[in-house]
Write a protein that holds these residues in place. Structure first.
Motif, PDB file in Angstrom:
ATOM      1  N   GLN A  46       0.800  -1.222   0.000  1.00 40.84           N
ATOM      2  CA  GLN A  46       0.000   0.000   0.000  1.00 40.84           C
ATOM      3  C   GLN A  46       0.831   1.269   0.000  1.00 40.84           C
ATOM      4  O   GLN A  46       0.291   2.359  -0.125  1.00 40.84           O
ATOM      5  CB  GLN A  46      -0.923   0.020   1.221  1.00 40.84           C
ATOM      6  N   ASP A  48       2.598   4.494   1.267  1.00 40.07           N
ATOM      7  CA  ASP A  48       2.279   5.423   2.351  1.00 40.07           C
ATOM      8  C   ASP A  48       0.779   5.535   2.609  1.00 40.07           C
ATOM      9  O   ASP A  48       0.380   6.142   3.612  1.00 40.07           O
ATOM     10  CB  ASP A  48       2.869   6.802   2.081  1.00 40.07           C
ATOM     11  N   THR A  49      -0.054   4.993   1.728  1.00 44.81           N
ATOM     12  CA  THR A  49      -1.492   5.073   1.994  1.00 44.81           C
ATOM     13  C   THR A  49      -1.875   4.261   3.238  1.00 44.81           C
ATOM     14  O   THR A  49      -2.968   4.435   3.767  1.00 44.81           O
ATOM     15  CB  THR A  49      -2.339   4.591   0.812  1.00 44.81           C
ATOM     16  N   LYS A  51      -0.955   4.819   5.994  1.00 41.30           N
ATOM     17  CA  LYS A  51      -1.129   5.794   7.075  1.00 41.30           C
ATOM     18  C   LYS A  51      -2.585   6.233   7.201  1.00 41.30           C
ATOM     19  O   LYS A  51      -2.994   6.721   8.259  1.00 41.30           O
ATOM     20  CB  LYS A  51      -0.237   7.015   6.855  1.00 41.30           C
ATOM     21  N   ILE A  52      -3.375   6.072   6.131  1.00 42.83           N
ATOM     22  CA  ILE A  52      -4.792   6.416   6.203  1.00 42.83           C
ATOM     23  C   ILE A  52      -5.500   5.495   7.197  1.00 42.83           C
ATOM     24  O   ILE A  52      -6.515   5.863   7.794  1.00 42.83           O
ATOM     25  CB  ILE A  52      -5.446   6.340   4.808  1.00 42.83           C
ATOM     26  N   ARG A 112      -9.491   4.730  -3.445  1.00 47.47           N
ATOM     27  CA  ARG A 112      -9.170   5.181  -4.807  1.00 47.47           C
ATOM     28  C   ARG A 112      -7.806   4.696  -5.280  1.00 47.47           C
ATOM     29  O   ARG A 112      -7.692   4.101  -6.366  1.00 47.47           O
ATOM     30  CB  ARG A 112      -9.267   6.705  -4.888  1.00 47.47           C
ATOM     31  N   PRO A 113      -6.724   4.913  -4.500  1.00 51.91           N
ATOM     32  CA  PRO A 113      -5.422   4.419  -4.963  1.00 51.91           C
ATOM     33  C   PRO A 113      -5.268   2.901  -4.847  1.00 51.91           C
ATOM     34  O   PRO A 113      -4.521   2.304  -5.623  1.00 51.91           O
ATOM     35  CB  PRO A 113      -4.416   5.130  -4.052  1.00 51.91           C
ATOM     36  N   MET A 114      -5.998   2.276  -3.889  1.00 51.75           N
ATOM     37  CA  MET A 114      -5.814   0.840  -3.675  1.00 51.75           C
ATOM     38  C   MET A 114      -6.705  -0.007  -4.580  1.00 51.75           C
ATOM     39  O   MET A 114      -6.286  -1.036  -5.115  1.00 51.75           O
ATOM     40  CB  MET A 114      -6.097   0.489  -2.210  1.00 51.75           C
TER      41      MET A 114
END
Lengths: 241, 55
Positions: A46, A48-49, A51-52, A112-114
């Protein structure tokens, strides 16, 4: 203990010191969680996402806890006619809506990014949390739409109790249906699947979010009790004059 | 620092901060307004000077 807190004077006395204690706990836990969480290494999948997770998961946990609190308070108000319970139920709803909204928005920003999409109508976890959000809004709208406060409270309490069925749906949705959403990876038999470097800040943030909800809930309930007391004094003055 | 994911991570933390800011401010404003209104009414009642608008 719950029965003793049904007394407004006792509740006001206890909440006067408990709310600031919970607020300080929240500030400390969230500060520690952010300190550790923002420094974690990127996840191998993932990046740095990951961290969400430290704001999304605690928001979701607190949203569900807020609804459980709303449901419990509604039960005590409906069955035992505890006025403090009704005030507590009314106070919990806007907070629950805010935490649920935060969970939905942060989840979308993570998805969205994943997953390549902001939203998936076919995903049972996403849709059931959206239902939770709509239940909070519906509760608030129902109470506001009926002029007679007692009738408004009864109608909203029934809605809140019926909506409790959504909590196990949210919890087990990832088990019952095929979903994009990740399955249970924290509180599971056999232990957590999350590495300690991520789990520690997550637990700290979760505790901080819950403490924050507790503090805010107590302050809002105190405000509601004062509002009702002020209304009673106004009515008494109007009738007695 | 976070490359192409920065906008998503910062957006998520920004949304969380906004939600907390609303909750805290709204709660404090409501709490203060309710306390002051009740104090005014209790002071008026104890002083016997309750002003009520009559139809």
């Amino acid at each position: 203990m719950i029965a003793s807190l049904a007394n407004p004077h006792r509740f006001m006395s206890v909440s006067r010191w408990l709310a600031p204690v919970l607020a300080l706990m929240a500030a400390g836990l969230i500060a520690a969680g952010l300190w550790l969480g923002l420094a974690v290494p990127p996840d191998y999948q993932q990046g740095d996402t990951v961290k969400i997770m430290f704001v999304h998961v605690p928001a979701a946990w607190t949203a569900m806890s807020a609804y459980a609190a709303l449901g419990a308070a509604s039960f005590f108000s409906l069955v035992f006619r505890h006025t403090v319970a009704d005030a507590a139920a009314k106070a919990a709803a806007p907070l629950g809506a805010a935490f649920t909204g935060a969970a939905l928005v942060t989840g979308s920003l993570w998805g969205r990014p994943m997953w390549g999409t902001w939203w998936a109508w076919g995903d049972s976890r996403l849709v059931s949390v959206l239902v939770l959000f709509l239940l909070f809004l519906g509760y608030i709208a129902l109470r506001a739409s009926i002029e007679d406060e007692a009738k408004a409270a009864r109608a909203a309490e029934i809605l809140a109790l019926v909506g409790l069925v959504n909590l196990p749906v949210i919890k087990f949705s990832v088990d019952w249906w095929n979903t994009l959403h990740q399955g249970e990876s924290i509180f599971r038999a056999g232990g957590s699947l999350i590495a300690p470097v991520y789990l520690t800040p997550l637990i700290l943030m979760g505790g901080g979010y819950m403490a924050a909800f507790g503090a805010l809930w107590l302050v809002r309930t105190r405000a509601e009790i004062r509002r009702r007391r002020a209304l009673a004094l106004t009515l008494r003055a109007a009738l007695g004059g | 620092m976070m490359g192409r994911y920065a906008v998503f991570v910062l957006g998520a933390y920004g949304a969380s901060l906004a939600a907390f800011a609303w909750m805290v401010l709204d709660t404090l404003v409501r709490g203060r307004a309710a306390r002051r209104a009740l104090e005014r009414l209790e002071a008026a009642e104890s002083g016997g000077l309750v002003e009520v608008e009559r139809p």
